[in-house]
Design an enzyme around this catalytic site. Structure first.
Site, PDB file in Angstrom:
ATOM      1  N   HIS A 138      35.090  37.941  32.935  1.00  0.00           N
ATOM      2  CA  HIS A 138      34.926  38.647  34.217  1.00  0.00           C
ATOM      3  C   HIS A 138      35.335  40.122  34.124  1.00  0.00           C
ATOM      4  O   HIS A 138      35.095  40.888  35.070  1.00  0.00           O
ATOM      5  CB  HIS A 138      35.767  37.989  35.312  1.00  0.00           C
ATOM      6  CG  HIS A 138      35.361  36.586  35.640  1.00  0.00           C
ATOM      7  ND1 HIS A 138      34.076  36.245  36.008  1.00  0.00           N
ATOM      8  CD2 HIS A 138      36.068  35.420  35.651  1.00  0.00           C
ATOM      9  CE1 HIS A 138      34.015  34.930  36.227  1.00  0.00           C
ATOM     10  NE2 HIS A 138      35.205  34.416  36.012  1.00  0.00           N
ATOM     11  N   ASP A 155      30.944  28.785  30.894  1.00  0.00           N
ATOM     12  CA  ASP A 155      32.016  28.729  31.893  1.00  0.00           C
ATOM     13  C   ASP A 155      31.367  28.440  33.256  1.00  0.00           C
ATOM     14  O   ASP A 155      30.253  28.894  33.523  1.00  0.00           O
ATOM     15  CB  ASP A 155      32.736  30.074  31.926  1.00  0.00           C
ATOM     16  CG  ASP A 155      34.004  30.071  32.771  1.00  0.00           C
ATOM     17  OD1 ASP A 155      35.105  30.089  32.188  1.00  0.00           O
ATOM     18  OD2 ASP A 155      33.889  30.062  34.010  1.00  0.00           O
ATOM     19  N   HIS A 206      31.937  29.633  36.001  1.00  0.00           N
ATOM     20  CA  HIS A 206      31.785  30.863  36.789  1.00  0.00           C
ATOM     21  C   HIS A 206      30.859  31.843  36.072  1.00  0.00           C
ATOM     22  O   HIS A 206      30.732  31.803  34.850  1.00  0.00           O
ATOM     23  CB  HIS A 206      33.169  31.496  37.008  1.00  0.00           C
ATOM     24  CG  HIS A 206      34.152  30.528  37.589  1.00  0.00           C
ATOM     25  ND1 HIS A 206      35.188  29.977  36.863  1.00  0.00           N
ATOM     26  CD2 HIS A 206      34.210  29.975  38.820  1.00  0.00           C
ATOM     27  CE1 HIS A 206      35.864  29.133  37.630  1.00  0.00           C
ATOM     28  NE2 HIS A 206      35.296  29.109  38.825  1.00  0.00           N
ATOM     29  N   ASP A 245      35.620  24.779  32.394  1.00  0.00           N
ATOM     30  CA  ASP A 245      35.893  24.480  33.802  1.00  0.00           C
ATOM     31  C   ASP A 245      34.687  23.902  34.551  1.00  0.00           C
ATOM     32  O   ASP A 245      34.742  23.743  35.766  1.00  0.00           O
ATOM     33  CB  ASP A 245      36.439  25.711  34.536  1.00  0.00           C
ATOM     34  CG  ASP A 245      35.734  27.002  34.156  1.00  0.00           C
ATOM     35  OD1 ASP A 245      34.671  26.932  33.514  1.00  0.00           O
ATOM     36  OD2 ASP A 245      36.250  28.086  34.496  1.00  0.00           O
TER      37      ASP A 245
HETATM   38 ZN    ZN Z   1      35.671  30.053  34.784  1.00  0.00          ZN
END
Ligand code: ZN
Length: 374
Positions: free
Chosen positions: A147, A184, A186, A272
């Protein structure tokens, strides 16, 4: 070891200091206070330490080639991040620590040294694979990186470990075309931003639709300028499981990689999207991660760099991580995932019509992937 198959040489990057990254007290991912009673920050040490411990007790560590990480230099950081940002982190780190940018990315005194060691760990893993010291590698780095933007940290990430390692591979190790496969849960928004106009780096992110960041990772984000087509997002509906991810790999990831012909593939290995994770609402299990890794290894003839990102189920992440490591080495340990059957038979693993339509939409983007210069 049981059932030795290919016996690939797998590099392993970890460091006690990664486990000392101090995210302090919080409540989930928000600062405690108001109605939130203090608890641990969700990006805590437990998942990583327990993953490491499972690697040890499984006996697998003895089969891995340990690669010692060295801290990324300022110069290496500056290939991705602005000098103003690096200075800001350095100043906070010299004091009592602070937040890298978005209020969810805390670090303690000396935190920049650990963040530099995390970026350096990604470089070490890439270096080991590109120079042939090992066939493939896993870097259990912390803090995570995908990120992190050029000028600010975000989502628990301080420096973009993978982007820094890729820039190093391109400038120092002669790598041209590099692909990032980010599974991931996200969106890998930082990595996308860094390479958005760069045709030499294909960035594929498979993630839960509008989970984090809320408004990024859409189908319409496809790269810009010369990089148009070299960004692919596959936003999947919450609740997607094994078959949905298998379909994404079969119809989007693999065909895109075939067109791009990367010299190196780096996996942003967030764990995740597992069915027990508190930060995502997907249903993957350890055999899902094993299958995804197997697929990429088949494509690259065993060469692969895997860099740890998110993953927040203290009890389940270790089994997902071990499955990736077992796949990299082409072997199985005696460890059996005690939660596997609960997830496999718990419903939600079949491909739904809604998920199929999401994959259909992403698969239409593959035609615009081009091998740069070809
Ligand atoms: Zn993540």
């Amino acid at each position: 070891m049981t059932d030795v198959q290919t016996g690939a040489r797998t590099g392993w990057v970890s460091h006690e200091r990664y486990l000392w990254h101090d995210t302090g007290s919080a409540a989930g991912f928000l600062p405690a206070g108001g109605w939130l009673e203090p608890l641990a920050h969700v990006e805590s040490v437990a998942t990583k330490r327990r993953f490491l411990n499972l690697v040890v007790v499984s006996g697998l560590l003895a089969d891995l080639t340990e690669l010692a990480p060295v801290p990324a230099t300022r110069q290496q950081l500056l290939a991705v991040h602005t000098s103003g940002y690096v200075e800001r982190i350095a100043e906070l780190s010299a004091g009592r620590g602070g937040d890298a940018g978005d209020g969810t990315t805390p670090f303690g005194h000396g935190g920049i040294e650990i963040a530099q060691l995390a970026a350096g760990g990604a470089i070490t893993a890439v270096h080991g694979v590109v120079t042939g010291v090992v066939d493939n590698a896993y870097a259990l780095v912390r803090p995570p990186g995908h990120h992190a933007l050029p000028d600010r940290g975000m989502g628990f990430c301080i420096f973009n470990n993978i982007a820094i390692a890729i820039r190093h591979a391109q400038s120092e190790l002669g790598m041209g075309r590099v692909a990032v496969v980010d599974w991931d849960v996200h969106h890998g928004n930082g990595t996308q931003t860094i390479f958005y106009e760069d045709p030499s780096v294909l960035v594929i992110s498979v993630h839960q639709d509008r989970c984090f960041p809320l408004d990024s990772g859409t189908l319409g984000e496809r790269g810009a300028g010369a990089g148009h087509g070299a960004t692919i997002n596959v936003p999947l509906p919450p609740g997607s499981g094994h078959e949905a991810y298998a379909d994404v790999f079969r119809r989007v990831v693999m065909p895109a990689l075939e067109r791009f012909e990367p010299e190196l593939i780096v996996v942003a290995c967030g764990l995740d999207a597992n069915g027990f994770d508190p930060m995502g609402r997907m249903l993957l299990h350890s055999d899902s991660y094993r299958a995804l890794t197997d697929g990429l290894l088949e494509f690259t003839d065993g060469r692969l760099v895997v860099i740890h990102e998110g993953g927040y189920s203290d009890f389940y992440v270790p089994f997902c991580g071990l499955a990736v490591l077992e796949s990299l080495g082409g072997r199985r340990t005696a460890v059996e995932d005690p939660y596997l059957q609960d997830l496999v038979h718990g419903g939600g693993q079949k491909l739904s019509d809604q998920q199929r339509r999401a994959v259909d939409a992403a698969s239409a983007l593959v035609v615009d992937v081009r091998r740069p210069g070809g």
